[in-house]
Design a protein around this motif. Structure first.
Motif, short mmCIF file in Angstrom:
data_model
loop_
_atom_site.label_atom_id
_atom_site.label_comp_id
_atom_site.label_asym_id
_atom_site.label_seq_id
_atom_site.Cartn_x
_atom_site.Cartn_y
_atom_site.Cartn_z
N ILE A 95 0.62 -1.25 -0.12
CA ILE A 95 0.02 0.01 -0.11
C ILE A 95 0.87 1.31 -0.12
N GLY A 96 1.86 1.31 0.81
CA GLY A 96 2.76 2.49 0.97
C GLY A 96 3.62 2.66 -0.22
N ASP A 97 3.92 1.73 -1.10
CA ASP A 97 4.64 1.82 -2.34
C ASP A 97 3.64 2.42 -3.56
N ASP A 98 2.37 1.94 -3.18
CA ASP A 98 1.45 2.33 -4.34
C ASP A 98 0.99 3.90 -4.23
N ASN A 99 0.77 4.27 -2.91
CA ASN A 99 0.79 5.56 -2.47
C ASN A 99 1.67 6.57 -2.99
N LEU A 100 2.89 6.33 -2.88
CA LEU A 100 3.99 6.97 -3.73
C LEU A 100 4.22 6.87 -5.24
N GLU A 101 3.47 5.99 -5.86
CA GLU A 101 3.65 5.68 -7.16
C GLU A 101 3.71 7.02 -7.91
N GLN A 102 3.11 8.26 -7.87
CA GLN A 102 3.18 9.41 -8.68
C GLN A 102 4.09 10.41 -7.99
N PHE A 103 4.60 10.21 -6.69
CA PHE A 103 5.23 11.34 -5.91
C PHE A 103 6.74 11.54 -6.90
N PRO A 104 6.92 12.85 -6.99
CA PRO A 104 7.79 13.48 -7.81
C PRO A 104 9.52 13.46 -7.27
N PHE A 105 9.84 12.24 -6.93
CA PHE A 105 11.22 12.15 -6.40
C PHE A 105 12.14 12.77 -7.40
N LEU A 106 13.30 13.10 -6.96
CA LEU A 106 14.20 13.98 -7.82
C LEU A 106 14.98 12.74 -8.68
N THR A 107 15.12 11.41 -8.35
CA THR A 107 16.10 10.67 -8.88
C THR A 107 15.33 9.27 -9.49
N ASN A 108 13.94 9.27 -9.52
CA ASN A 108 13.13 8.21 -9.90
C ASN A 108 13.41 6.92 -9.27
N PRO A 109 13.48 6.82 -8.01
CA PRO A 109 13.47 5.63 -7.27
C PRO A 109 12.62 4.81 -7.41
N ARG A 110 12.74 3.55 -7.80
CA ARG A 110 11.52 2.60 -7.87
C ARG A 110 11.43 1.63 -6.80
N HIS A 111 10.20 1.57 -6.20
CA HIS A 111 9.85 0.30 -5.32
C HIS A 111 10.80 0.14 -4.11
N ILE A 112 11.32 1.43 -3.48
CA ILE A 112 11.91 1.24 -2.34
C ILE A 112 11.17 1.03 -1.29
N ILE A 113 9.78 1.47 -1.24
CA ILE A 113 9.11 1.29 -0.04
C ILE A 113 8.55 -0.30 -0.05
N LEU A 114 8.24 -0.72 -1.35
CA LEU A 114 7.87 -2.27 -1.54
C LEU A 114 8.92 -3.17 -0.86
N TYR A 115 10.02 -2.74 -1.19
CA TYR A 115 11.13 -3.64 -0.72
C TYR A 115 11.66 -2.88 0.65
N HIS A 116 11.09 -2.31 1.64
CA HIS A 116 12.02 -2.09 2.41
C HIS A 116 11.93 -2.97 3.86
N HIS A 117 11.47 -4.07 3.50
CA HIS A 117 11.54 -5.25 4.91
C HIS A 117 12.26 -6.62 4.00
N GLU A 118 12.94 -6.26 2.96
CA GLU A 118 13.72 -7.30 2.13
C GLU A 118 15.20 -7.60 3.14
N LYS A 119 15.34 -8.97 3.08
CA LYS A 119 16.93 -9.02 3.73
C LYS A 119 17.80 -9.46 2.88
N TYR A 120 18.91 -9.41 3.01
CA TYR A 120 20.12 -9.70 1.97
C TYR A 120 20.25 -11.04 1.81
N ASP A 121 19.58 -12.02 2.55
CA ASP A 121 19.81 -13.31 2.23
C ASP A 121 18.78 -14.10 1.70
N GLY A 122 17.55 -12.96 1.16
CA GLY A 122 16.30 -13.48 0.64
C GLY A 122 15.23 -14.03 1.48
#
Ligand SMILES: [Fe+2]
Ligand SMILES: [Fe+2]
Ligand SMILES: [Fe+2]
Ligand SMILES: [Fe+2]
Length: 403
Positions: A95-122
């Motif tokens: 939901i958080g990632d979807d909410n920010l879909e249109q947000f005018p970030f400066l560098t066009n970061p993609r899906h940072i919120i979607l993956y903010h609970h990923e862990k390095y080992d998968g």
């Protein structure tokens, strides 16, 4: 319009953190600490200023999906248990990632919120591992994991156990590179001391790079629309309230032939008019019966809270006034200031009338949604009682009669 995103985000960050006070009972400053740690890591890695600026915005908004009411139902236990429970539901990432879909970030970061609970080992929610996880998401995940595991408000006292934790989870939770950067930062006392509740506001302000990009009205609107979704998501009864109001404002602006600039400002006001409700407890917002005097007093604060929050944002001065006035009544019986007709301008009146009309068309815990005729009967009763502007109300009747 000259609009400073730092200024806006720091104004609303306070409200987002107050959601946490409502949910968890204490001022956690969670998002601000995540932002501070993320910025320090990004600087150590010599990311560019626009990237650092984006990670600051993303970190402040990383749990924006957690305002969704459904995520908080049936939560029990200590504050830390509740935070961990919400954080352990992957819906808040989606939901958080979807909410920010249109947000005018400066560098066009993609899906940072979607993956903010990923862990390095998968072993995270979506099973991404190592370089599959966007780098900014890895930074936020490290900061978030530490704030969810330890009490970072008193980080200085806990620093050796936190350092041991990071060392132990190098290669599992965290990439070796990030773990090493963190360990280096952790050598400085200043890093830990800046995380305290007393210091966090000032330290975040000092660390965030200044950006002076000129945003056009459409870009500003994408930012305020994002917030309208967060606001609407808070209660199941207001899921489309701000969205519906902004659509109706657009129709009325068209009918009145308002210029584009004024129309955009009114749309922004519609998006943010109930911003102050973010800090009103869901126990009150969703209460099926009538409210006690104390509960109504809490509700009555919301226009004032939004005005306080927005009036210092450059370019939002008028918008803040209209929002502050959206529950004022022509006879002086409204709130928060009990203004009379002569002190209430056209834009505030339009917002007030349409807000009531829009609310009547929606379901509430104590009544069904009304059709146009039913809603107009209510609104006209308020005109007869000298509460609303009669001309605007009859225009609303004309514009929406076929809906
Ligand atoms: Fe989260
Ligand atoms: Fe979080
Ligand atoms: Fe309101
Ligand atoms: Fe409203």
């Amino acid at each position: 319009m000259k609009f400073n995103l730092n200024e806006f985000l720091s104004a609303v960050a306070n409200l987002l953190d107050i959601i946490e006070i409502d949910l968890f009972g204490i001022p956690t400053n969670h998002s601000k600490r995540i932002a501070f740690i993320s910025i320090r890591i990004a600087k150590a890695l010599q990311l560019s200023d626009p990237e650092i600026f984006d990670i600051a915005s993303l970190a402040l908004l990383h749990d924006n999906g957690a305002s969704l009411k459904v995520l908080h139902d049936n939560l029990a236990g200590t504050t830390k248990d509740k935070i961990n429970l919400i954080e352990s539901r992957k819906e808040h990432c989606i939901i958080g990632d979807d909410n920010l879909e249109q947000f005018p970030f400066l560098t066009n970061p993609r899906h940072i919120i979607l993956y903010h609970h990923e862990k390095y080992d998968g072993s995270g929610f979506f099973g991404l591992k190592q370089s599959e996880i966007p780098f900014l998401a890895q930074i936020i995940a490290l900061a978030d994991t530490l704030d969810l595991t330890f009490d970072l408000r008193i980080a200085f006292e806990n620093r050796s156990v936190i350092q041991t934790f990071v060392a132990e989870h190098k290669n599992s939770f965290f990439s070796p590179e990030l773990a090493d950067v963190f360990m280096k930062l952790a050598e400085s006392h200043d890093f830990w001391n800046n995380l305290s509740n007393e210091r966090i506001d000032a330290s975040l302000k000092e660390e965030t790079p200044h950006q002076d990009k000129d945003f056009d009205m459409t870009e500003i609107r994408t930012i305020t629309k994002t917030f309208s979704r967060i606001i609407d998501a808070k209660s199941k009864f207001t899921q489309e309230h701000s969205l519906g109001l902004s659509k109706k404002i657009a129709k009325m602006a068209d009918y009145y032939h308002l210029d584009v600039f004024l129309t955009q400002k009114l749309l922004i006001a519609a998006d943010l008019h109930d911003l102050g409700k973010l800090v009103v407890s869901n126990k009150i917002l969703d209460k099926p019966g009538s409210l006690t005097e104390e509960e109504f007093l809490q509700i009555k604060k919301h226009p004032w809270i939004a005005r306080e929050c927005l009036q210092h944002v450059n370019g939002f001065e008028e918008i803040a006034i209209w929002i502050g006035n959206h529950h004022e009544k022509m006879d002086g019986s409204g709130y928060p200031n009990g203004l009379c007709a002569k002190d209430i301008d056209f834009s505030s009146r339009l917002l007030a009338c349409l807000d009531i009309y829009q609310a009547l068309r929606e379901l509430r815990p104590y009544r069904n949604a009304m059709d146009h005729v039913g809603a107009m009967a209510e609104v006209n009763r308020m005109v007869e009682a000298h509460l609303l502007d009669p001309k605007i109300v009859s225009d609303i009747d004309f514009v929406f009669q076929a809906t």
